[in-house]
Design a protein around this motif. Structure first.
Motif, PDB file in Angstrom:
ATOM      1  N   ALA A  19     -25.540  -6.328   5.129  1.00  0.00           N
ATOM      2  CA  ALA A  19     -26.688  -7.236   5.115  1.00  0.00           C
ATOM      3  C   ALA A  19     -26.200  -8.655   4.817  1.00  0.00           C
ATOM      4  O   ALA A  19     -25.153  -8.854   4.187  1.00  0.00           O
ATOM      5  CB  ALA A  19     -27.683  -6.784   4.054  1.00  0.00           C
ATOM      6  N   LYS A  20     -26.966  -9.624   5.257  1.00  0.00           N
ATOM      7  CA  LYS A  20     -26.567 -11.018   5.074  1.00  0.00           C
ATOM      8  C   LYS A  20     -26.393 -11.379   3.598  1.00  0.00           C
ATOM      9  O   LYS A  20     -25.500 -12.140   3.242  1.00  0.00           O
ATOM     10  CB  LYS A  20     -27.578 -11.953   5.738  1.00  0.00           C
ATOM     11  N   GLY A  21     -27.222 -10.828   2.733  1.00  0.00           N
ATOM     12  CA  GLY A  21     -27.103 -11.103   1.297  1.00  0.00           C
ATOM     13  C   GLY A  21     -25.744 -10.682   0.744  1.00  0.00           C
ATOM     14  O   GLY A  21     -25.144 -11.402  -0.056  1.00  0.00           O
ATOM     15  N   LEU A  22     -25.242  -9.540   1.159  1.00  0.00           N
ATOM     16  CA  LEU A  22     -23.912  -9.094   0.729  1.00  0.00           C
ATOM     17  C   LEU A  22     -22.823 -10.000   1.292  1.00  0.00           C
ATOM     18  O   LEU A  22     -21.845 -10.304   0.608  1.00  0.00           O
ATOM     19  CB  LEU A  22     -23.664  -7.643   1.159  1.00  0.00           C
ATOM     20  N   LEU A  23     -23.001 -10.412   2.537  1.00  0.00           N
ATOM     21  CA  LEU A  23     -22.031 -11.315   3.162  1.00  0.00           C
ATOM     22  C   LEU A  23     -21.969 -12.650   2.410  1.00  0.00           C
ATOM     23  O   LEU A  23     -20.884 -13.200   2.210  1.00  0.00           O
ATOM     24  CB  LEU A  23     -22.384 -11.557   4.626  1.00  0.00           C
ATOM     25  N   LEU A  24     -23.126 -13.155   1.993  1.00  0.00           N
ATOM     26  CA  LEU A  24     -23.160 -14.409   1.235  1.00  0.00           C
ATOM     27  C   LEU A  24     -22.362 -14.270  -0.059  1.00  0.00           C
ATOM     28  O   LEU A  24     -21.589 -15.155  -0.421  1.00  0.00           O
ATOM     29  CB  LEU A  24     -24.603 -14.805   0.921  1.00  0.00           C
ATOM     30  N   GLY A  25     -22.539 -13.155  -0.753  1.00  0.00           N
ATOM     31  CA  GLY A  25     -21.797 -12.913  -1.986  1.00  0.00           C
ATOM     32  C   GLY A  25     -20.305 -12.835  -1.757  1.00  0.00           C
ATOM     33  O   GLY A  25     -19.509 -13.417  -2.517  1.00  0.00           O
ATOM     34  N   LEU A  26     -19.886 -12.131  -0.702  1.00  0.00           N
ATOM     35  CA  LEU A  26     -18.460 -12.038  -0.373  1.00  0.00           C
ATOM     36  C   LEU A  26     -17.882 -13.402  -0.025  1.00  0.00           C
ATOM     37  O   LEU A  26     -16.777 -13.747  -0.442  1.00  0.00           O
ATOM     38  CB  LEU A  26     -18.244 -11.077   0.805  1.00  0.00           C
ATOM     39  N   TYR A  27     -18.633 -14.169   0.741  1.00  0.00           N
ATOM     40  CA  TYR A  27     -18.176 -15.494   1.148  1.00  0.00           C
ATOM     41  C   TYR A  27     -17.927 -16.380  -0.070  1.00  0.00           C
ATOM     42  O   TYR A  27     -16.875 -17.000  -0.204  1.00  0.00           O
ATOM     43  CB  TYR A  27     -19.232 -16.123   2.067  1.00  0.00           C
ATOM     44  N   ILE A  28     -18.902 -16.405  -0.977  1.00  0.00           N
ATOM     45  CA  ILE A  28     -18.771 -17.230  -2.187  1.00  0.00           C
ATOM     46  C   ILE A  28     -17.611 -16.739  -3.047  1.00  0.00           C
ATOM     47  O   ILE A  28     -16.838 -17.535  -3.579  1.00  0.00           O
ATOM     48  CB  ILE A  28     -20.106 -17.247  -2.961  1.00  0.00           C
ATOM     49  N   GLU A  29     -17.482 -15.433  -3.181  1.00  0.00           N
ATOM     50  CA  GLU A  29     -16.387 -14.876  -3.982  1.00  0.00           C
ATOM     51  C   GLU A  29     -15.026 -15.244  -3.392  1.00  0.00           C
ATOM     52  O   GLU A  29     -14.097 -15.607  -4.127  1.00  0.00           O
ATOM     53  CB  GLU A  29     -16.518 -13.353  -4.056  1.00  0.00           C
ATOM     54  N   ARG A  30     -14.888 -15.187  -2.077  1.00  0.00           N
ATOM     55  CA  ARG A  30     -13.603 -15.520  -1.429  1.00  0.00           C
ATOM     56  C   ARG A  30     -13.254 -16.996  -1.644  1.00  0.00           C
ATOM     57  O   ARG A  30     -12.105 -17.332  -1.903  1.00  0.00           O
ATOM     58  CB  ARG A  30     -13.640 -15.216   0.066  1.00  0.00           C
TER      59      ARG A  30
END
Length: 147
Positions: A49-60
């Protein structure tokens, strides 16, 4: 006489304890929290889901910001100023502490910015960016092999 001797011993132990307590343990130049538990492939990311992708992006991004300024020293946590032969004195410890504080402040502002605007990004672009960031992080961990 015995009370003076006991007082003197107690005072010596107290002073010794204070002197020992003031010795600082060397701090790692690279934050110990720069590792990634799991790298992803495109198919896994496409299913998220886009919400999980946003979290991964910020974490990276956070991992890269905590790692990139220090690659001339090391690419993994655990390297200290002492390890590198840098004098572990008050000025250098203060400089490292200031750098940690500035990085934390930047990450907080950046994270807020990303959480506000990133939801408007294209999902395919998010997936591509996460894959890119993960590849950069992998290559940084292999960087040490080149010298």
């Amino acid at each position: 006489m015995k009370s003076n001797l006991l007082s003197l011993c107690f005072l010596f132990i107290l002073i010794s304890g204070i002197g020992y307590a003031q010795k600082k343990q060397p701090k790692s130049i690279i934050d110990t929290n720069v590792g990634i538990r799991k790298y992803h492939n495109k198919e896994e990311l496409d299913d998220m889901a886009k919400g999980l992708l946003l979290g991964l992006y910020i974490e990276r991004i956070e991992k890269l910001i905590k790692l990139m300024p220090y690659i001339a020293f090391a690419t993994k946590p655990g390297i200290t100023m002492t390890t590198l032969g840098i004098p572990d004195n008050g000025d250098n410890r203060k400089a490292l502490d200031n750098q940690y504080e500035a990085t934390a402040e930047f990450l907080a502002v950046n994270s807020d910015f990303q959480r506000r605007l990133l939801p408007y990004s294209d999902t395919d672009d998010l997936v591509s960016a996460i894959i890119f960031y993960e590849e950069v992080i992998k290559s940084l961990h292999e960087y040490g092999k080149f010298h």
